[in-house]
Structure formats: C-alpha cells, structure tokens
Design a protein around this motif. Sequence first.
Motif, PDB file in Angstrom:
ATOM      1  N   LYS A 149      67.219  71.600  34.715  1.00  0.00           N
ATOM      2  CA  LYS A 149      65.826  71.072  34.481  1.00  0.00           C
ATOM      3  C   LYS A 149      65.145  71.408  36.418  1.00  0.00           C
ATOM      4  CE  LYS A 149      67.596  66.967  35.985  1.00  0.00           C
ATOM      5  NZ  LYS A 149      67.068  65.127  35.453  1.00  0.00           N
ATOM      6  N   ARG A 150      64.162  71.171  36.328  1.00  0.00           N
ATOM      7  CA  ARG A 150      62.985  71.074  37.600  1.00  0.00           C
ATOM      8  C   ARG A 150      62.696  69.838  36.926  1.00  0.00           C
ATOM      9  NH1 ARG A 150      61.166  74.594  40.224  1.00  0.00           N
ATOM     10  NH2 ARG A 150      59.864  74.186  42.005  1.00  0.00           N
ATOM     11  N   GLY A 151      62.578  68.760  38.416  1.00  0.00           N
ATOM     12  CA  GLY A 151      62.188  67.411  38.639  1.00  0.00           C
ATOM     13  C   GLY A 151      62.585  66.762  39.878  1.00  0.00           C
ATOM     14  N   PHE A 152      62.410  65.847  40.288  1.00  0.00           N
ATOM     15  CA  PHE A 152      62.220  65.443  41.883  1.00  0.00           C
ATOM     16  C   PHE A 152      63.761  64.860  42.028  1.00  0.00           C
ATOM     17  CE2 PHE A 152      58.237  64.602  39.273  1.00  0.00           C
ATOM     18  CZ  PHE A 152      57.261  64.694  40.756  1.00  0.00           C
ATOM     19  N   SER A 167      68.694  61.203  52.836  1.00  0.00           N
ATOM     20  CA  SER A 167      69.476  62.395  53.413  1.00  0.00           C
ATOM     21  C   SER A 167      68.770  63.397  53.131  1.00  0.00           C
ATOM     22  CB  SER A 167      70.754  62.524  53.016  1.00  0.00           C
ATOM     23  OG  SER A 167      71.277  61.195  53.229  1.00  0.00           O
ATOM     24  N   PHE A 168      68.677  64.615  51.757  1.00  0.00           N
ATOM     25  CA  PHE A 168      67.844  65.448  51.262  1.00  0.00           C
ATOM     26  C   PHE A 168      66.935  65.912  52.585  1.00  0.00           C
ATOM     27  CE2 PHE A 168      71.478  65.568  48.003  1.00  0.00           C
ATOM     28  CZ  PHE A 168      71.764  66.956  48.524  1.00  0.00           C
ATOM     29  N   ALA A 169      65.764  64.883  52.391  1.00  0.00           N
ATOM     30  CA  ALA A 169      64.508  64.860  52.420  1.00  0.00           C
ATOM     31  C   ALA A 169      64.230  64.915  54.198  1.00  0.00           C
ATOM     32  CB  ALA A 169      63.583  63.901  52.165  1.00  0.00           C
ATOM     33  N   LYS A 186      59.850  64.639  48.670  1.00  0.00           N
ATOM     34  CA  LYS A 186      59.967  63.542  47.757  1.00  0.00           C
ATOM     35  C   LYS A 186      59.312  63.487  46.776  1.00  0.00           C
ATOM     36  CE  LYS A 186      61.856  59.955  50.783  1.00  0.00           C
ATOM     37  NZ  LYS A 186      61.938  58.742  51.396  1.00  0.00           N
ATOM     38  N   LYS A 187      58.188  64.382  46.595  1.00  0.00           N
ATOM     39  CA  LYS A 187      57.641  64.634  45.748  1.00  0.00           C
ATOM     40  C   LYS A 187      56.921  66.317  45.017  1.00  0.00           C
ATOM     41  CE  LYS A 187      53.649  60.923  47.149  1.00  0.00           C
ATOM     42  NZ  LYS A 187      52.277  61.181  48.141  1.00  0.00           N
ATOM     43  N   HIS A 188      58.110  66.675  46.583  1.00  0.00           N
ATOM     44  CA  HIS A 188      58.008  68.124  45.382  1.00  0.00           C
ATOM     45  C   HIS A 188      59.085  68.283  44.108  1.00  0.00           C
ATOM     46  CE1 HIS A 188      58.412  72.344  46.139  1.00  0.00           C
ATOM     47  NE2 HIS A 188      59.571  72.298  45.242  1.00  0.00           N
ATOM     48  N   PRO A 189      59.064  68.743  42.854  1.00  0.00           N
ATOM     49  CA  PRO A 189      59.432  69.235  41.512  1.00  0.00           C
ATOM     50  C   PRO A 189      60.217  70.378  42.123  1.00  0.00           C
ATOM     51  CG  PRO A 189      57.550  70.215  41.303  1.00  0.00           C
ATOM     52  CD  PRO A 189      57.278  69.772  43.043  1.00  0.00           C
ATOM     53  N   PHE A 190      61.857  70.126  41.883  1.00  0.00           N
ATOM     54  CA  PHE A 190      62.702  70.601  42.376  1.00  0.00           C
ATOM     55  C   PHE A 190      63.162  71.911  41.155  1.00  0.00           C
ATOM     56  CE2 PHE A 190      62.717  69.002  46.235  1.00  0.00           C
ATOM     57  CZ  PHE A 190      63.183  69.781  47.304  1.00  0.00           C
TER      58      PHE A 190
END
Length: 399
Positions: free
Chosen positions: A71-74, A86-88, A105-109
């Motif tokens: 899926k795509r999400g945050f 940690s990821f950010a 944090k606001k980027h949809p991955f």
Amino acid sequence: MKLVNAMQKPDLPGALLFQPAGLLYLPNSVEVSDALSVNGSGVGGGARSIKTALGEYFERRHFYREVLSIKRGFLSDSLTRAEVDSFANALTQTASRLISIEEVKKHPFSLTQVMRASDFSECSIPTICISLSAHGLEKDNFLYPLRDTCGCSFYWNVDIAFLGAVKEYLERQFLLRFWLTKQCQALFSFGKVECLLRGKNVKYLYDALIFSGEVSIFDISDNRFPGVCLLAVYGQNDGDRHVKYCAGMSYSGDIGEALEKALLELWQTYRFMDLFKAIGSDQRKVEDDYLRYFMSCNEYSTYREITDYVVADGDDRESPLEFSLEVFLSVLNGLGVSGYFYSRRARINGVNCVFAKYVSPDLFLHMNNSRNINLKNGYSKSFESLMFSSRLNRMVPFP
C-alpha cells in the motif's frame, strides 16, 4: 563447464559456469547468471562454490525484482512515534536533497509488511528500505537513493535465514566502524594464522597469497556481540601486477571458519580483478557501483591506508556469547536498536526457501559512508567522536 537452462524454467538461472582451479589446491569458482543481468558467484571446494553462487544469485534476483509494496501511506500508519522518529532522522541523512524530519513524516511512502525484531509483531516500513531496485518507487527514491545488499539473506530454513540476515548486517557495521575509526581488536600474527589454518585446504591459498604479496588479518569484531568478524586484506607493491589491493571479510561463531571464509571471499574478488585486467576489460563498464569503486582502489597505497590501525582499549568480552539469533536480538535490544525483518517464503524448483532482510534505522543503512548515509545513528554514537574526518569523505574500499 557451462550448464544452460535449456528447459527455460522461470525459477532457475539461465546459466551456470563452473570453473575448476588450474591448481588442485586452489578453490574452484562458479558464476551464475540470467538474461536480465542478475549474477551470483562463489568460490570453494567441492559443491561449496556452487551452493554459494546459487544462493547469491537467488538472493539478488529476489531483492532486485520481487519485493512488493502492499500500500501507500505514512510512516505513522503502523509505527510508534519513536519508530517514526528513528526512520525520519535516518532518511533526512540518506536523502539526495535537503529535507526536514517533518517533511519525511508527511511523505506518503510505498510500504511493505515486516515484523519487528523485538517481538515479531507486524508493521509496515518503506519499501525503499528493502527493495534494491527503484522500479515503482520513483516517488520515494530520493529519500534513500543508495541501497545495497546489506542485511539480505537467502536460505532453505527460516531460522537460518533470519540469523544470516542479522549476521550479514552487523558484519557491515563492524567494517564501517573499523574504517571510520581505524580501531580493531587485533592484527593476527603469522603464527596465529598458520595455527588456525592447520589442516584446512584454504591454507594453500593463504600460502600462495603471502608468497605473492602481503596479507593482513584484522579482528574487527564488536565484542558486545557474539562471534568474531575478520577482515583479510592483500597488498602488492609491484606495479606490473594486476592486483595490488584486495579484501575479504567474514563473521562467524567460530574463528577458524571466519578466517577461512574471509580468505575465500578475498580470493573470489582477487580472481575476478586479475582476469579482468589480464583481458584488458574496460573498468568503466562494470555495472555494480561498489565493485567499480573497489577496482578504482586497486593500488598498494590503499593497502597501506587500511592497515593503518589502532587496537581498541577496554572492549574485552567477559565471557563467550552464544552465536544465535536470540542472543543477537537480545544484545541489539539492550543497545536500544530497533530492527525489522522482511521475509518471504517461496518455492524454487519445488523446494521451499526463505528470503529475509534485516533493516534498522538505528544502524548504518548502507555501506557508502562517503555520501547519503545516516552517519549519526544509535550505533555510531558510541564512537562518533573517534571518526577520522579524512575517511568520512572516502568510501570504505570493499567490494
């Protein structure tokens, strides 16, 4: 001997090239490939070279072609606040352009399902942290453009696959730690190496290498973890020789096994470089970025630089630790390192197998320390002040 997949079975490689050694006491070599330029190679005696090459081929094929996004999400869709942070923090360092933590944090991955190493609960992390290809991930690729096989594993058994993934990931951490700080546990004496290799076929290879040039064996282990990690480097000051610098590394619960595998890995690359030079191939046409860079380091000065070392103080291990997945995860958890396991079961020619990858934003995410890397992380904070600025801008010379 060349074996071709004449039946065109899609789950098998296109060709396997077995190249026996010209001298009986040297390791055999195997190359495995397909029409889409995925390759695997291996060296060793008997069937060992074939198993190693096939394993490397299947591993690379999967992580280049077969990792899927669900899926795509945050980041926050299934991760805790601490995990998101940690990821950010890591991705702001690996990104190819300046970006803030809030923007990450606001980027949809594109997201892929994984398991937390701490309790094996399910969650989702960015697919770019798993896939080696940017295909389908173009919107995310700028955040993590430099990716490699760090932490990738392929085995027929799930437990061994997970252990192999963690071991491979940590092996790379220890190498970067050594390169950036020059610190190791020890440089092995000639006598110690001779003792460890006694009765092993690889001793003939070691003897040939030291007869040809110089060989240094470093213990680059982090004694907070089980086992021993050895780095073997070769140097040759003769300008007429094809190979002037080469390296191999292995991490194992047994010191003799680690030494044997490190020498075999060194020989695998040595043999490729020697043949490449002998037939006058164009180095610029080497597709793999790491290997192309490593070949540009083929100078005796590289050997002199990497053998400029310091023995670390106060890092002795009080007692041996069991070389097991449970112990590795316990140590990582104790250090505050959050990690994730990607896994996928499959069948190859009717046989069950497992692909696995370990990922942690609290460790170095890849091996190119010269750019787009998270140098500031949970693992590096203990030796951040010991890093040499002269090595921060030069990638570790390792294939």
